[in-house]
Design an enzyme around this catalytic site. Structure first.
Site, PDB file in Angstrom:
ATOM      1  CG  MET A  79     -23.245  32.635  60.380  1.00  0.00           C
ATOM      2  SD  MET A  79     -23.186  34.243  59.616  1.00  0.00           S
ATOM      3  CE  MET A  79     -21.852  34.007  58.461  1.00  0.00           C
ATOM      4  N   GLY A 103     -22.255  36.529  70.546  1.00  0.00           N
ATOM      5  CA  GLY A 103     -21.461  37.073  69.455  1.00  0.00           C
ATOM      6  C   GLY A 103     -21.183  38.560  69.652  1.00  0.00           C
ATOM      7  NE  ARG A 110     -28.468  41.170  72.485  1.00  0.00           N
ATOM      8  CZ  ARG A 110     -29.514  40.660  71.846  1.00  0.00           C
ATOM      9  NH1 ARG A 110     -29.604  39.377  71.679  1.00  0.00           N
ATOM     10  NH2 ARG A 110     -30.476  41.442  71.405  1.00  0.00           N
ATOM     11  NE  ARG A 131     -22.923  30.497  68.164  1.00  0.00           N
ATOM     12  CZ  ARG A 131     -23.456  31.698  67.918  1.00  0.00           C
ATOM     13  NH1 ARG A 131     -23.199  32.724  68.711  1.00  0.00           N
ATOM     14  NH2 ARG A 131     -24.256  31.880  66.881  1.00  0.00           N
ATOM     15  CB  VAL A 132     -25.892  32.677  74.705  1.00  0.00           C
ATOM     16  CG1 VAL A 132     -26.028  31.658  75.812  1.00  0.00           C
ATOM     17  CG2 VAL A 132     -24.888  33.751  75.109  1.00  0.00           C
ATOM     18  CB  SER A 142     -33.516  35.485  65.452  1.00  0.00           C
ATOM     19  OG  SER A 142     -32.617  35.075  64.439  1.00  0.00           O
ATOM     20  CG  ASP A 143     -33.631  34.298  60.753  1.00  0.00           C
ATOM     21  OD1 ASP A 143     -32.867  34.501  61.710  1.00  0.00           O
ATOM     22  OD2 ASP A 143     -33.269  33.715  59.720  1.00  0.00           O
ATOM     23  CB  SER A 193     -30.185  34.764  67.072  1.00  0.00           C
ATOM     24  OG  SER A 193     -29.272  35.391  66.213  1.00  0.00           O
ATOM     25  NE  ARG A 223      -8.059  43.026  67.012  1.00  0.00           N
ATOM     26  CZ  ARG A 223      -7.898  43.137  65.693  1.00  0.00           C
ATOM     27  NH1 ARG A 223      -8.936  43.206  64.895  1.00  0.00           N
ATOM     28  NH2 ARG A 223      -6.702  43.143  65.178  1.00  0.00           N
ATOM     29  NE  ARG A 226     -33.804  40.086  65.856  1.00  0.00           N
ATOM     30  CZ  ARG A 226     -32.874  39.390  65.201  1.00  0.00           C
ATOM     31  NH1 ARG A 226     -31.776  39.023  65.806  1.00  0.00           N
ATOM     32  NH2 ARG A 226     -33.039  39.083  63.941  1.00  0.00           N
TER      33      ARG A 226
HETATM   34  N1  ADE Z   1     -28.328  33.716  62.810  1.00  0.00           N
HETATM   35  C1  ADE Z   1     -29.625  34.040  62.925  1.00  0.00           C
HETATM   36  N2  ADE Z   1     -30.252  33.889  61.751  1.00  0.00           N
HETATM   37  C2  ADE Z   1     -29.305  33.454  60.875  1.00  0.00           C
HETATM   38  C3  ADE Z   1     -29.320  33.128  59.522  1.00  0.00           C
HETATM   39  N3  ADE Z   1     -30.458  33.212  58.830  1.00  0.00           N
HETATM   40  N4  ADE Z   1     -28.171  32.734  58.937  1.00  0.00           N
HETATM   41  C4  ADE Z   1     -27.041  32.668  59.651  1.00  0.00           C
HETATM   42  N5  ADE Z   1     -26.958  32.970  60.943  1.00  0.00           N
HETATM   43  C5  ADE Z   1     -28.086  33.346  61.551  1.00  0.00           C
END
Ligand code: ADE
Length: 240
Positions: A186, A26, A30, A93-94, A209-210, A96, A49, A223
């Site tokens: 997303m 994204g 990166r 696509r790479v 990542s979360d 999180s 852009r 990360r």
């Molecule tokens: N990408 C990483 N964490 C996310 C989240 N909590 N919601 C949407 N996209 C994410």
């Protein structure tokens, strides 16, 4: 790899080549990091852009990398141009994702078999029902096996491509989780829909990542390590 003489509103390669296989983070910075760290002989093919794109080789095989921005409209327009104008046929696509299952540890990999969504993107295809865009099984199978060979934990399943990072309804994540959806992100549904409609291959690979169930969150250092593992794994699709 032919030099790219053509251009689009968002991609102006100015003669630089674009490989058939492309990694799509994204964040354009990166993409720059991937080119500088993992590619050999990388040349920049886009800066419109500041959505940087590069082409080089990875272990002797041609590979491009380009940022997509955040959200379905952004990845959709870049992937459409890469497929239809620049001839990309393997798009990975790479990124999180946020885990929706307590079984997903931070740093685990998620491979998106399919993408569900709250976006209206799929409406344009005007199908007589509800379409479930899927990733390429060939790419997924290859990356899943490569993860196993490296001792990395990978989960394959459905992801939720959301238009919203901050959800108005508190139970949004739980409702998708209840249907067995592994993670939220997303972009993937836009990429998978475009790839399927064009008959090319796409895959989305994520590091967790979360976690929206356990509320765990990666540190910036975690990360970075997770990201490097994922890039090396995703780049194995150049072997196909
Ligand atoms: N990408 C990483 N964490 C996310 C989240 N909590 N919601 C949407 N996209 C994410």
């Amino acid at each position: 790899m032919p030099a790219t003489g053509t251009s689009t509103p968002h991609i102006k390669p100015d003669g630089a080549p674009i490989a058939e296989t492309i990694l799509l983070p994204g964040d354009p910075l990166r993409a720059k990091f991937i080119a500088e760290t993992f590619l050999e002989d990388a040349v920049q093919f886009n800066s419109v852009r500041n959505m940087y794109g590069y082409t080089g080789t990875y272990r002797g095989r041609e590979l491009s990398v380009m940022g997509t921005g955040m959200g379905i409209p952004s990845i959709a327009l870049y992937s459409w141009e890469l497929i239809h104008v620049f001839g990309c046929t393997k798009l990975v696509r790479v990124g999180s994702c946020g885990g929706l299952s307590g079984d997903l540890d931070l740093g685990d990999l998620v491979l998106a078999q399919a993408a569900s969504t709250d976006s209206n993107y799929l409406a344009q295809f005007d199908l007589p029902g509800t379409w479930a865009p899927t990733g390429s099984f060939r790419l997924l199978d290859h990356v899943y096996r490569a993860a196993g060979e490296r001792g990395l934990t990978a989960h394959a399943g459905n992801v939720f491509s959301s238009d919203t990072f901050y959800h108005a309804q508190e139970d949004t994540a739980q409702r998708w989780a209840k249907m067995g959806v592994l993670a939220v992100e997303m972009e993937t549904v836009g990429l998978y829909a475009n790839a399927a409609a064009a008959g090319v291959e796409a895959l989305a690979v994520f590091t967790v990542s979360d976690n929206l169930v356990t509320h765990a969150q990666m540190t910036p250092e975690e990360r970075q390590t997770g990201f490097a593992n994922m890039i090396e794994l995703a780049a194995t699709v150049t072997e196909l």
